[in-house]
Design an enzyme around this catalytic site. Sequence first.
Site, PDB file in Angstrom:
ATOM      1  N   CYS A 333      -9.574   6.828   7.681  1.00 49.18           N
ATOM      2  CA  CYS A 333      -8.148   6.564   7.869  1.00 49.18           C
ATOM      3  C   CYS A 333      -7.785   5.092   8.042  1.00 49.18           C
ATOM      4  O   CYS A 333      -6.847   4.626   7.387  1.00 49.18           O
ATOM      5  CB  CYS A 333      -7.539   7.419   8.961  1.00 49.18           C
ATOM      6  SG  CYS A 333      -8.669   8.086  10.171  1.00 49.18           S
ATOM      7  N   ARG A 362     -21.700   9.348  11.000  1.00 52.88           N
ATOM      8  CA  ARG A 362     -21.446   9.778  12.377  1.00 52.88           C
ATOM      9  C   ARG A 362     -22.770  10.068  13.055  1.00 52.88           C
ATOM     10  O   ARG A 362     -23.630  10.735  12.484  1.00 52.88           O
ATOM     11  CB  ARG A 362     -20.587  11.050  12.401  1.00 52.88           C
ATOM     12  CG  ARG A 362     -19.218  10.817  11.808  1.00 52.88           C
ATOM     13  CD  ARG A 362     -18.347  12.054  11.901  1.00 52.88           C
ATOM     14  NE  ARG A 362     -17.116  11.818  11.148  1.00 52.88           N
ATOM     15  CZ  ARG A 362     -16.193  12.752  10.921  1.00 52.88           C
ATOM     16  NH1 ARG A 362     -16.364  13.968  11.406  1.00 52.88           N
ATOM     17  NH2 ARG A 362     -15.110  12.461  10.236  1.00 52.88           N
ATOM     18  N   GLN A 380     -16.559  12.264   2.236  1.00 49.19           N
ATOM     19  CA  GLN A 380     -15.378  13.104   2.370  1.00 49.19           C
ATOM     20  C   GLN A 380     -14.468  12.914   1.174  1.00 49.19           C
ATOM     21  O   GLN A 380     -14.240  11.787   0.740  1.00 49.19           O
ATOM     22  CB  GLN A 380     -14.605  12.720   3.636  1.00 49.19           C
ATOM     23  CG  GLN A 380     -15.324  13.081   4.915  1.00 49.19           C
ATOM     24  CD  GLN A 380     -14.463  12.782   6.128  1.00 49.19           C
ATOM     25  OE1 GLN A 380     -13.950  11.681   6.254  1.00 49.19           O
ATOM     26  NE2 GLN A 380     -14.303  13.749   7.016  1.00 49.19           N
ATOM     27  N   ASP A 382     -11.438  12.570   0.897  1.00 49.96           N
ATOM     28  CA  ASP A 382     -10.355  12.333   1.832  1.00 49.96           C
ATOM     29  C   ASP A 382      -9.047  11.984   1.118  1.00 49.96           C
ATOM     30  O   ASP A 382      -9.060  11.548  -0.025  1.00 49.96           O
ATOM     31  CB  ASP A 382     -10.746  11.150   2.733  1.00 49.96           C
ATOM     32  CG  ASP A 382     -10.295  11.354   4.156  1.00 49.96           C
ATOM     33  OD1 ASP A 382      -9.399  12.196   4.371  1.00 49.96           O
ATOM     34  OD2 ASP A 382     -10.824  10.674   5.048  1.00 49.96           O
ATOM     35  N   HIS A 384      -4.945  10.466   2.484  1.00 48.37           N
ATOM     36  CA  HIS A 384      -3.939  10.252   3.518  1.00 48.37           C
ATOM     37  C   HIS A 384      -2.587  10.244   2.843  1.00 48.37           C
ATOM     38  O   HIS A 384      -2.387   9.507   1.886  1.00 48.37           O
ATOM     39  CB  HIS A 384      -4.229   8.953   4.265  1.00 48.37           C
ATOM     40  CG  HIS A 384      -5.499   9.032   5.042  1.00 48.37           C
ATOM     41  ND1 HIS A 384      -6.722   8.740   4.482  1.00 48.37           N
ATOM     42  CD2 HIS A 384      -5.738   9.444   6.299  1.00 48.37           C
ATOM     43  CE1 HIS A 384      -7.664   8.947   5.377  1.00 48.37           C
ATOM     44  NE2 HIS A 384      -7.111   9.380   6.494  1.00 48.37           N
ATOM     45  N   LYS A 463      -4.531  20.433  13.712  1.00 47.13           N
ATOM     46  CA  LYS A 463      -5.033  20.589  12.343  1.00 47.13           C
ATOM     47  C   LYS A 463      -5.162  22.039  11.927  1.00 47.13           C
ATOM     48  O   LYS A 463      -5.304  22.934  12.766  1.00 47.13           O
ATOM     49  CB  LYS A 463      -6.382  19.882  12.198  1.00 47.13           C
ATOM     50  CG  LYS A 463      -7.417  20.331  13.221  1.00 47.13           C
ATOM     51  CD  LYS A 463      -8.747  19.642  12.986  1.00 47.13           C
ATOM     52  CE  LYS A 463      -9.824  20.245  13.871  1.00 47.13           C
ATOM     53  NZ  LYS A 463     -11.176  19.923  13.449  1.00 47.13           N
ATOM     54  N   HIS A 509      -3.830  13.631   7.273  1.00 43.06           N
ATOM     55  CA  HIS A 509      -5.203  13.404   6.838  1.00 43.06           C
ATOM     56  C   HIS A 509      -5.655  14.739   6.285  1.00 43.06           C
ATOM     57  O   HIS A 509      -5.458  15.760   6.943  1.00 43.06           O
ATOM     58  CB  HIS A 509      -6.140  13.072   7.994  1.00 43.06           C
ATOM     59  CG  HIS A 509      -5.663  12.003   8.906  1.00 43.06           C
ATOM     60  ND1 HIS A 509      -6.353  10.843   9.109  1.00 43.06           N
ATOM     61  CD2 HIS A 509      -4.559  11.909   9.698  1.00 43.06           C
ATOM     62  CE1 HIS A 509      -5.716  10.090   9.979  1.00 43.06           C
ATOM     63  NE2 HIS A 509      -4.616  10.713  10.350  1.00 43.06           N
TER      64      HIS A 509
END
Length: 635
Positions: A333, A362, A380, A382, A384, A463, A509
Amino acid sequence: MQIKVKLENGKEAVYPQGTTCMDLYREKTAGNKELLAVLIDGEECDLNAPLPENSEIAFVDFDSLQGARVYRHTASHILAHAVKRLYPGVKLGIGPAIENGFYYDFEFEDPISSDDLKTIEKEMKKIIKEKLPIRRREMSREEAEQLFRERGEPYKLELISELPEGEIISCYEQGDFIDLCTGPHLPHTGKVKAFKLTGLAGAYWRGDERNPMLQRIYGTAFPDKDRLNEYLNMLEEARKRDHRKLGRELELFSLHEEAPGFPFLHNNGAIVWQELTDYWRQEHRQAGYEEIKTPLILNRSLWEQSGHWDHFRENMYFTRIDEQDYAVKPMNCPGAILVFRSKMHSYRDLPRRIAEMGIVHRHELSGTLHGLLRVRSFTQDDAHIFMLPSQVENEVGEVIDLMDRFYSVFGFNYRVELSTKPEKAMGTQEMWDKATSILERVLDSRSIDYKLNEGDGAFYGPKIDFHLEDCLGRSWQCGTIQLDFQMPEKFDLTYVGEDGDRHRPAVIHRVIYGSMERLLALLIEHYGGAFPVWMAPVQVSVIPVTDRTHDYARKVYEQLKEASFRVALDDRNEKVGYKIREAQVKKIPYMLIVGDKEEESGQVAVRRRDQGDLGAENLPVFIEKLKTEINEKSI
RNA sequence: GCCGACGUAGCUCAAUGGAAGAGCAGCUGAUUUGUAAUCAGCAGGCUGGGGGUUCGAGUCCCUUCGUCGGCUCCA
């Protein structure tokens, strides 16, 4: 006085006052020995309970959820009973029925090992043979406390102390064993016909890592040996689909001691990956997404600003460059936000959907690593979405639609969860309530069934999670849609509205695949390694029968390559059967066998991995069919 | 991270505290093969790493790393 009840066939029946469920049960089981539990108005109920007036009575067998639960719950008591006999000093935790089985938690004076399970099983068999009647006993709080104090059961006392005032405290007793339990149970221990203890594991008391760790014994129980074996065989079959096993056999990926939790993709795995990302790009372009790439390592100050420093630090990796602290990104993000913030936005520019195949790192606890399903570095898919507050509902809805489109291409069933504000959260309660109710509204408006997951949201917002299952039925979170009013504040994101003033955008997200690694694992298990043609690392294997047809086979191979299929030529000096077997084992979707006959007629003999020999066909016809199958992404 | 188990050839697995083995895969050769395994030969190992007990350790003990099943956590 007479009691009037309604039976399952809809008929009303009248019984004398004081008739118990057991009386009816005896009557019924004379005709059907399989019946296990009684439901009063749909709820499991103790057999000794008197029939309540005007209630609906039904009896269920093992094939109902309730029947299986009662059956396995009794099995868990037999387990606890056996353990108590063998280890008198043991302290009891809890022992519920779960999906496919049951467990019981114990605190042993000296830890037991999995070898001890055999002894425990033997003792359980004895208890079953003894056919001990199982009786419900109701008592006052004081009686219950005294009972479990005398028996040295601190965990049970803790449970009792937390029961609400005025609650009836019930225990179930079989022989010299008694357990705090709401029940109900089978009438006697002999009713449990087939069981097996399947595992031993550690488990924190009440699931809290600050509490002592107990030893949990897992088991399963079925109404007969055949069904138990059937279940155990099914587990065995499922293990053959394990992505870790197939990943090695099919040369998709590998894991190494030198990099725990950091998987290596081999060529075959990389091809599947490529197909997945190609498809992903195509769909996202169509859905109005842009795509970016942001750095893996970013300055500490950014993570302080985003809140990750405060809320996610223990999961992050750090490094120093030129005497400054940097962190390896655990999420994408902040990068996307920097891209967004690099220019002024009009309300007319929004929504802006910015996607990134972002690699995140992570630091997960070592004990949680699991093949490709739980790793320390993953990609990911991902995105946004920066938008006007008024666009949130529509955007969330569109993401849900996109999610469904992807999952149906793979033939996945999925489960939806809504997660709310966690303990460690940023932002006001008001913001959380607002965000949560938006998500609820979108789900409800689409009549999507979901489970509420209290306190499981991201630290910046609630979420919606999408869960897929692995070959053993364990569920893994893949897609997620997270609504965020925090990051725009933290980073002072603005757009210029119709009124000429600056306003705050909202952010979603979202990931659809979730992590490419996890998705790959689930796909391997879902298809048992036999990928649909569009994803298969090798789509066609050309197999010449003898070296007389090598030249012809090579021509076929070249033509397929020309048509941009992933094709292999197996011109080794081996028999046809051997080469076919190997192609089958590698789960190659199509084999083209070419011998003298085919060369003469200018055809290919087509064999499909799941259908066998399909006979001869002209190559251009085969090529057209294959193209269609690939374009349609047939499963 | 915590609890329990397991680490032997690329893979699947053998080997009472007493000479490290088999099958498959690999390599070499023979065989010219028609829809799931042709035959023969060869090679392959610091028994995860480190320490200890013992005349002697793959085997027993300690430690460390990794893996597996769970718990906690999560995409």
